[in-house]
Design a protein around this motif. Sequence first.
Motif, PDB file in Angstrom:
ATOM      1  N   ARG A  71       0.991  -1.109  -0.130  1.00  0.00           N
ATOM      2  CA  ARG A  71       0.074   0.018  -0.154  1.00  0.00           C
ATOM      3  C   ARG A  71       1.040   1.162   0.021  1.00  0.00           C
ATOM      4  O   ARG A  71       0.749   2.301  -0.688  1.00  0.00           O
ATOM      5  CB  ARG A  71      -0.853  -0.109   1.229  1.00  0.00           C
ATOM      6  CG  ARG A  71      -2.069  -1.125   1.152  1.00  0.00           C
ATOM      7  CD  ARG A  71      -2.834  -1.260   2.359  1.00  0.00           C
ATOM      8  NE  ARG A  71      -3.168   0.081   2.964  1.00  0.00           N
ATOM      9  CZ  ARG A  71      -3.528   0.587   4.260  1.00  0.00           C
ATOM     10  NH1 ARG A  71      -3.087  -0.355   4.952  1.00  0.00           N
ATOM     11  NH2 ARG A  71      -3.847   1.795   4.572  1.00  0.00           N
ATOM     12  N   LEU A  72       2.104   1.211   0.791  1.00  0.00           N
ATOM     13  CA  LEU A  72       2.691   2.373   0.774  1.00  0.00           C
ATOM     14  C   LEU A  72       3.468   2.712  -0.590  1.00  0.00           C
ATOM     15  O   LEU A  72       3.791   3.663  -1.008  1.00  0.00           O
ATOM     16  CB  LEU A  72       3.833   2.022   2.013  1.00  0.00           C
ATOM     17  CG  LEU A  72       5.004   3.248   2.063  1.00  0.00           C
ATOM     18  CD1 LEU A  72       4.442   4.479   2.607  1.00  0.00           C
ATOM     19  CD2 LEU A  72       6.263   2.730   2.861  1.00  0.00           C
ATOM     20  N   LEU A  73       3.950   1.442  -1.353  1.00  0.00           N
ATOM     21  CA  LEU A  73       4.526   1.525  -2.505  1.00  0.00           C
ATOM     22  C   LEU A  73       3.573   2.223  -3.469  1.00  0.00           C
ATOM     23  O   LEU A  73       4.148   3.120  -4.377  1.00  0.00           O
ATOM     24  CB  LEU A  73       4.788   0.300  -3.182  1.00  0.00           C
ATOM     25  CG  LEU A  73       5.372  -0.124  -4.441  1.00  0.00           C
ATOM     26  CD1 LEU A  73       6.867   0.640  -4.564  1.00  0.00           C
ATOM     27  CD2 LEU A  73       5.672  -1.359  -4.834  1.00  0.00           C
ATOM     28  N   PHE A  74       2.215   2.329  -3.315  1.00  0.00           N
ATOM     29  CA  PHE A  74       1.298   2.726  -4.361  1.00  0.00           C
ATOM     30  C   PHE A  74       0.676   4.090  -4.061  1.00  0.00           C
ATOM     31  O   PHE A  74       0.048   4.429  -4.856  1.00  0.00           O
ATOM     32  CB  PHE A  74       0.041   1.756  -4.567  1.00  0.00           C
ATOM     33  CG  PHE A  74       0.347   0.468  -5.472  1.00  0.00           C
ATOM     34  CD1 PHE A  74       0.237   0.576  -6.720  1.00  0.00           C
ATOM     35  CD2 PHE A  74       0.661  -0.780  -5.105  1.00  0.00           C
ATOM     36  CE1 PHE A  74       0.398  -0.378  -7.802  1.00  0.00           C
ATOM     37  CE2 PHE A  74       0.863  -1.731  -5.839  1.00  0.00           C
ATOM     38  CZ  PHE A  74       0.848  -1.702  -7.263  1.00  0.00           C
ATOM     39  N   SER A  84      -0.761   9.416   8.067  1.00  0.00           N
ATOM     40  CA  SER A  84      -2.026   9.196   8.196  1.00  0.00           C
ATOM     41  C   SER A  84      -2.476   7.938   8.892  1.00  0.00           C
ATOM     42  O   SER A  84      -3.334   7.756   9.512  1.00  0.00           O
ATOM     43  CB  SER A  84      -2.953   9.474   6.894  1.00  0.00           C
ATOM     44  OG  SER A  84      -2.552   8.429   5.867  1.00  0.00           O
ATOM     45  N   THR A  85      -1.381   6.816   8.616  1.00  0.00           N
ATOM     46  CA  THR A  85      -1.533   5.758   9.172  1.00  0.00           C
ATOM     47  C   THR A  85      -0.532   5.508  10.118  1.00  0.00           C
ATOM     48  O   THR A  85       0.077   4.091  10.206  1.00  0.00           O
ATOM     49  CB  THR A  85      -1.650   4.574   7.760  1.00  0.00           C
ATOM     50  OG1 THR A  85      -0.382   4.660   7.277  1.00  0.00           O
ATOM     51  CG2 THR A  85      -2.470   4.714   6.895  1.00  0.00           C
ATOM     52  N   VAL A 138      -5.752  -6.854  13.874  1.00  0.00           N
ATOM     53  CA  VAL A 138      -7.025  -7.223  13.429  1.00  0.00           C
ATOM     54  C   VAL A 138      -8.028  -6.164  13.475  1.00  0.00           C
ATOM     55  O   VAL A 138      -8.588  -5.882  12.640  1.00  0.00           O
ATOM     56  CB  VAL A 138      -7.580  -8.824  13.806  1.00  0.00           C
ATOM     57  CG1 VAL A 138      -9.015  -8.873  13.618  1.00  0.00           C
ATOM     58  CG2 VAL A 138      -6.647  -9.759  13.491  1.00  0.00           C
ATOM     59  N   MET A 139      -7.738  -5.656  14.710  1.00  0.00           N
ATOM     60  CA  MET A 139      -8.799  -4.427  15.125  1.00  0.00           C
ATOM     61  C   MET A 139      -8.567  -3.306  14.001  1.00  0.00           C
ATOM     62  O   MET A 139      -9.493  -2.360  13.767  1.00  0.00           O
ATOM     63  CB  MET A 139      -8.500  -3.945  16.559  1.00  0.00           C
ATOM     64  CG  MET A 139      -9.122  -4.957  17.663  1.00  0.00           C
ATOM     65  SD  MET A 139      -8.816  -4.658  19.296  1.00  0.00           S
ATOM     66  CE  MET A 139      -9.631  -3.055  19.415  1.00  0.00           C
ATOM     67  N   THR A 140      -7.196  -3.114  13.688  1.00  0.00           N
ATOM     68  CA  THR A 140      -7.002  -2.035  12.873  1.00  0.00           C
ATOM     69  C   THR A 140      -7.738  -2.106  11.401  1.00  0.00           C
ATOM     70  O   THR A 140      -8.107  -1.159  10.870  1.00  0.00           O
ATOM     71  CB  THR A 140      -5.536  -1.731  12.800  1.00  0.00           C
ATOM     72  OG1 THR A 140      -4.756  -2.789  12.237  1.00  0.00           O
ATOM     73  CG2 THR A 140      -4.844  -1.533  14.122  1.00  0.00           C
ATOM     74  N   SER A 245      -6.816   7.192  11.024  1.00  0.00           N
ATOM     75  CA  SER A 245      -7.083   7.876   9.533  1.00  0.00           C
ATOM     76  C   SER A 245      -7.345   9.531   9.897  1.00  0.00           C
ATOM     77  O   SER A 245      -7.504   9.895  11.126  1.00  0.00           O
ATOM     78  CB  SER A 245      -7.961   7.355   8.609  1.00  0.00           C
ATOM     79  OG  SER A 245      -9.334   7.279   9.470  1.00  0.00           O
ATOM     80  N   LYS A 246      -7.307  10.214   8.816  1.00  0.00           N
ATOM     81  CA  LYS A 246      -7.694  11.439   9.105  1.00  0.00           C
ATOM     82  C   LYS A 246      -9.114  11.908   9.730  1.00  0.00           C
ATOM     83  O   LYS A 246      -9.212  12.879   9.996  1.00  0.00           O
ATOM     84  CB  LYS A 246      -7.559  12.427   7.624  1.00  0.00           C
ATOM     85  CG  LYS A 246      -6.129  12.176   7.083  1.00  0.00           C
ATOM     86  CD  LYS A 246      -5.950  13.014   5.694  1.00  0.00           C
ATOM     87  CE  LYS A 246      -4.607  12.875   5.197  1.00  0.00           C
ATOM     88  NZ  LYS A 246      -4.406  13.692   3.889  1.00  0.00           N
TER      89      LYS A 246
END
Length: 619
Positions: A71-74, A84-85, A138-140, A245-246
């Motif tokens: 996800r960071l790469l994209f 934000s994460t 998992v909660m995240t 998140s924001k």
Amino acid sequence: MNFDEQINKLIYDWEKHAMPVLRGVAGVNSLAAVALLIYRYGFFLTEEETADLFASFDLIFLIFGMVYLTRLLFQLDRWAFIKSTWLEGVLNLFIIIHGAVNYFFGVKLLLSLSLMFSDANPVLQYQHVLSCYLLLMVMTEVTKLSTHLSNLNIKPATTFIFSFLLLIGIGTSLLMLPASTVGPHSMKTLDALFTAVSASCVTGLAVVDTGQFFTFKGQLVILFLAQVGGIGIVSFATFFATFLSKGVGLKHQSIIQDFLSSEDLSSATQLLRRVIFLTLLIELVGTVGLFFSWSEELVFDSFGQKLFYSLFHSISAFCNAGFSLFPDGLNTSILSDDTTEFAISGMRIDIRRMYGLHMVVAALIIFGSMGFTTIEEVLSPSKIYDRVKKPWKDWRIGTKMALVSTALLLLLGTLAVFILEVDQLRHDKTIVEALITAFFQSVTTRTAGFNTMDFGSMKDSTIIIMMFLMFIGAAPGSTGGGIKCTTFYVLLLSAIGDIRGQKNIIIGRRAISPTVVRKAYSILMFATTYNVFAIFLLSITESGNTDIGILQIAFEQVSAFGTAGISMGITSDLSSWGKVIIIISMYIGRVGTLTLALALSSTVKTNSFRYPEEHVMIG
């Protein structure tokens, strides 16, 4: 086009295809993690099975880390994504470091720390820490999924009621696991469902002895259901989403606004954060208060047991859940030989005379029943400072109504119990002890579920008063049920105004909107109709049991609808269909009749037109 621009264009083109796949992989991975955790703690495993299971944790953690890095790469702006994460990033960073050290050097950092700081079974503690870490990850993921509620074309009321169905389903499944109950057999499905609904809807009615029937794991499940059910699963998801998140969507904020009875949509999320912090603080203070309120005659087996009992009853009291680890709640008076929870033989366990403990529990119940917005306005340090700085600034009308109606109903209940049950109260109590006991029974009708008297031995007149108070219930936006005390307050003023020919309802130099009055009448109509219908059905399903009378049935039903959790001792004797009716009543009482009606109804497209008026005789 230079090389960097080509890379960014490639990332942009592939992002819309990659992100759904990554969300799917993370979702499947989360389900696998939950399944492994349930298998680990819900069943009885051998050491070899446990070792094999924790070996598979490495793969789960590896997938979580790879998904985050992909996800960071994209991302075109990777630094903004990291900020934000940040919590998710920190969790994954530690796992990556932990895995790398283990792979290259053969050292497990968490296990090394357990060996360093613990002498008692460090491997088991390492497994517990690793499991908690996996649960947090998992909660995240679940929280991120919940932020997509705004994309669903469903009403906030519908989301609210389905969130409780989800919580009830989870609770029922967990309570049926072999490790949740004492003995070789799992809990029956209907009894597990009944207990899960009672805990999730913070009622307190129980078909089994919570302290005796459930293991420590089962008691933790009930505590989890009461805590999440008291504040709301969507509220917790929104609370954690603000850290991941924001922000959250309008659907989230609308649900929170309805749940907390907030007047402003934009401030709902900020109010939620303050409310949850205050909730946890009150429960912590309550735990300390209860810890030092147990009588010296009650000797716990260990410091941990005393702490857990204090925490359990603190959360149960504030959330108005009414679950207790003693056989007869706070009305327990037995020998320790009659219970397996205490190892000391011959010890008298008499909770009925721990009046200091009763007052701490009563305070927690009152705070929980006042409503989250009222708690925030009365106890928030910023609000207190603001009123000290600006003494002319007054409380909101809603807060005043909640406080005044709560005080009046508590006084009414105390006087009624003391006067009607004076012979029973003065039999073995001083005047002060009798007043405390009467006050506690009045408090518990705030949908608390605790009791220090036997309701089965009370006079019919006292039972009717208790039913009236349970039907009214707590304040709006609280952990309690009932039609709500402010609803009754508005109805009372409206009736008096109609008799006096008063056009508007005025409270504190403020006019109450006709929409609010109509809503109050709707709640009363729905609640009354449903309770009468449910009592009628229960009179049919329980007709074969000659030991259950109509007053006991009515009391049980109103207690379930008001999520009060008080019983005249017939809960475990109900038939299967009777339990189903009580389950439905507890659920409707928690989500609210009007909320359920709004979720099931269709919106009128327009009501701007008017027909000619016609006179109809009433009264």
